[in-house]
Design a protein around this motif. Structure first.
Motif, PDB file in Angstrom:
ATOM      1  N   SER A   1       0.896  -1.168   0.118  1.00 23.06           N
ATOM      2  CA  SER A   1      -0.026  -0.180   0.077  1.00 23.06           C
ATOM      3  C   SER A   1       1.019   1.219  -0.056  1.00 23.06           C
ATOM      4  O   SER A   1       1.899   1.339   0.648  1.00 23.06           O
ATOM      5  CB  SER A   1      -0.873  -0.021   1.301  1.00 23.06           C
TER       6      SER A   1
ATOM      7  N   ASN B   1      -7.306   9.779  -1.327  1.00 23.40           N
ATOM      8  CA  ASN B   1      -7.448   9.126   0.085  1.00 23.40           C
ATOM      9  C   ASN B   1      -6.894  10.025   0.849  1.00 23.40           C
ATOM     10  O   ASN B   1      -6.882   9.812   2.202  1.00 23.40           O
ATOM     11  CB  ASN B   1      -7.306   7.832   0.142  1.00 23.40           C
TER      12      ASN B   1
ATOM     13  N   GLN C   1      -5.737   6.570   5.521  1.00 17.20           N
ATOM     14  CA  GLN C   1      -6.278   5.166   4.983  1.00 17.20           C
ATOM     15  C   GLN C   1      -5.920   5.313   3.538  1.00 17.20           C
ATOM     16  O   GLN C   1      -5.750   5.972   2.678  1.00 17.20           O
ATOM     17  CB  GLN C   1      -7.905   5.219   5.387  1.00 17.20           C
TER      18      GLN C   1
ATOM     19  N   PRO D   1      -5.600   2.035   0.062  1.00 18.22           N
ATOM     20  CA  PRO D   1      -5.984   0.699  -0.358  1.00 18.22           C
ATOM     21  C   PRO D   1      -5.115  -0.230  -0.069  1.00 18.22           C
ATOM     22  O   PRO D   1      -4.035  -0.314  -0.008  1.00 18.22           O
ATOM     23  CB  PRO D   1      -6.148   0.970  -2.048  1.00 18.22           C
ATOM     24  N   TYR D   2      -5.868  -1.211   0.237  1.00 17.07           N
ATOM     25  CA  TYR D   2      -4.909  -2.488   0.602  1.00 17.07           C
ATOM     26  C   TYR D   2      -5.399  -3.752  -0.154  1.00 17.07           C
ATOM     27  O   TYR D   2      -6.418  -4.083  -0.574  1.00 17.07           O
ATOM     28  CB  TYR D   2      -5.465  -3.022   2.290  1.00 17.07           C
TER      29      TYR D   2
ATOM     30  N   ASN E   1      -9.866  -4.624   2.020  1.00 18.01           N
ATOM     31  CA  ASN E   1      -9.838  -3.217   1.162  1.00 18.01           C
ATOM     32  C   ASN E   1      -8.982  -2.237   1.529  1.00 18.01           C
ATOM     33  O   ASN E   1      -8.633  -1.579   0.989  1.00 18.01           O
ATOM     34  CB  ASN E   1     -11.171  -2.785   0.662  1.00 18.01           C
ATOM     35  N   SER E   2      -8.545  -2.241   2.790  1.00 19.33           N
ATOM     36  CA  SER E   2      -7.819  -0.703   3.210  1.00 19.33           C
ATOM     37  C   SER E   2      -6.876  -1.202   4.488  1.00 19.33           C
ATOM     38  O   SER E   2      -7.280  -2.060   5.073  1.00 19.33           O
ATOM     39  CB  SER E   2      -8.895   0.126   3.663  1.00 19.33           C
TER      40      SER E   2
ATOM     41  N   SER F   1      -5.334   1.162   7.698  1.00 18.96           N
ATOM     42  CA  SER F   1      -5.490   2.547   8.257  1.00 18.96           C
ATOM     43  C   SER F   1      -4.591   2.716   9.170  1.00 18.96           C
ATOM     44  O   SER F   1      -4.095   1.573   9.956  1.00 18.96           O
ATOM     45  CB  SER F   1      -6.847   2.841   8.695  1.00 18.96           C
TER      46      SER F   1
END
Length: 441
Positions: free
Chosen positions: A252, A258, A304, A306-307, A356-357, A359
């Protein structure tokens, strides 16, 4: 007169050159993001399907017309020809050694007669004998009940580690419960045996068997995808597992869409130019921040990004993320960035990941920064992976007479998890790289 003008022009040019700031273009692209797609499959492979031909497997085939075991053998065979553009399939039966068979003999593995015979090499299963050497365009499949004593487990784990995981290959495992009516052998220190039948029992009491799939991550994940298409929910998602010393498709990074609003007192820049150094990012994912003069208030900013976890790999244990930080400050004497020893100037914590993310919170401590230009490169590194709950539920010890469980299953899976986590740490396989360029006025 002309000569004097010429000398003056040269002097002016030298002066302008000496005053021009040095241009620095930092590199913030993670190494894992610079290679070819990790989940790419081969165009052509050699597929080796190996069936545990010992008597302990016979119970999966007795008194059943279309058992889940038989369905799985058909699935494996079909997926071995449909996953890739071209595939040469080889079939083997194994015990303490391997014996090559043809496809017709492989299909007979759905019948009890396949597991009988007087040949002593098929009386005892040695899974390590079926672990073929790795190759880029080869996938090795092992079907077994995975019955292992402590010494067997350690031997198989050692071989999987040294032959596959340490060499950048993957270990995939499918876990399936099936109907069973037969004998379970070698229980306890006295090697006792007992009959077990699933007639009239719920699926939770069916006997487990396992499919080990060895090869490149891309070939295994695509093979799993192909099986899922036609498995009719035969296998739950968490029972598809790939152990691999990298758990994300790409690390990421910051994404412009974002980025959060910044607190009062600091602002976002496109470049940094203090007259001595010009920091240009050239569309790289770098957060560039300017901190106002005389600002000593600490700032906490929630980010945050995207993962991209690799399918079928184990998720990260919540909170089990450490950081590797490289901090630099521009030195006006050397006209280059030099290491900065103050680790408290920038701190990242409160890590969380989902499907999906990713943080985290970034704490900036301006009072730990002198006026100047700084670069920070932060890599997020997993420290532990999750354990699926069914590992323990399906596990038994050597003295157990529960046919719905597998001896030493939990130590086997935990061993693979530990090896994977260890290699992730050794390889510094980052799941996220976050870079900051900061100018303190």
């Amino acid at each position: 007169m002309i000569k004097l003008r010429w000398l003056a022009a040269i002097a002016a040019s030298l002066l302008m050159t000496s005053c021009k700031p040095k241009t620095i273009v930092p590199n913030c692209v993670p190494l894992s993001n610079q290679t070819s797609p990790i989940d790419q499959k081969s165009d052509s492979v050699t597929t080796i399907i190996q069936i545990d031909g010992t008597p302990s497997m016979q119970g999966f085939t007795k008194n059943f017309t279309n058992s889940r075991y038989a369905q799985t053998l058909d699935l494996l065979d079909r997926a071995s020809t449909t996953t890739w553009n071209t595939s040469q399939v080889q079939y083997f039966r194994f015990g303490t050694v391997k014996q090559q068979i043809d496809r017709q003999a492989y299909l007979q593995a759905k019948l009890p007669e396949f597991y009988t015979g007087e040949n002593p090499v098929f009386r005892v299963s040695q899974i390590e004998s079926a672990i073929a050497p790795p190759a880029k365009d080869r996938i090795s499949i092992i079907v077994t009940d995975l019955y292992q004593k402590d010494s067997d487990t350690n031997l198989v784990l050692k071989k999987l580690k040294e032959d596959y995981l340490q060499k950048g290959y993957a270990v995939g495992i499918l876990a399936i419960r099936s109907e069973f009516d037969g004998i379970i052998y070698d229980v306890g220190i006295k090697n006792t045996q007992f009959p077990y039948s699933t007639q009239g029992k719920k699926i939770e009491q069916f006997r487990p068997f396992y499919v080990l799939v060895l090869g490149s991550y891309g070939n295994i994940s695509n093979y799993f995808d192909e099986i899922k298409k036609t498995s009719a929910n035969l296998i739950k998602y968490e029972q598809f597992t790939i152990f691999y010393p990298q758990i994300v498709r790409q690390a990421s990074t910051f994404q412009s869409e974002n980025l959060p609003d910044l607190p009062k007192g600091i602002r976002r820049l496109k470049t940094i130019n203090d007259g001595k150094v010009l920091v240009k990012v050239n569309e790289q994912p770098i957060e560039i921040i300017n901190i106002n003069k005389n600002t000593d208030e600490n700032y906490s900013i929630n980010y945050q990004a995207p993962y991209n976890p690799l399918p079928y790999t184990l998720p990260i244990e919540p909170g089990a993320i450490a950081i590797s930080s490289v901090a630099q400050v521009f030195d006006t004497k050397t006209k280059d960035f030099q290491p900065l020893n103050n680790s408290k100037a920038l701190e990242l914590n409160q890590w969380k990941t989902d499907k999906n993310s990713i943080s985290f919170a970034t704490k900036i401590n301006p009072d730990n920064l002198d006026p100047g230009v700084y670069l920070f490169t932060i890599d997020a590194l997993p420290q532990d992976l999750k354990t699926w709950g069914w590992w323990n539920k399906w596990n038994s010890n050597e003295s157990s007479f529960d046919g719905a469980k597998t001896n030493n299953l939990l130590p086997f899976f935990q061993g693979l998890k530990s090896i994977t986590t260890e290699l992730i740490t050794v390889n510094k396989a980052s799941i996220g790289r976050f870079c900051y360029a900061i100018k303190k006025n």
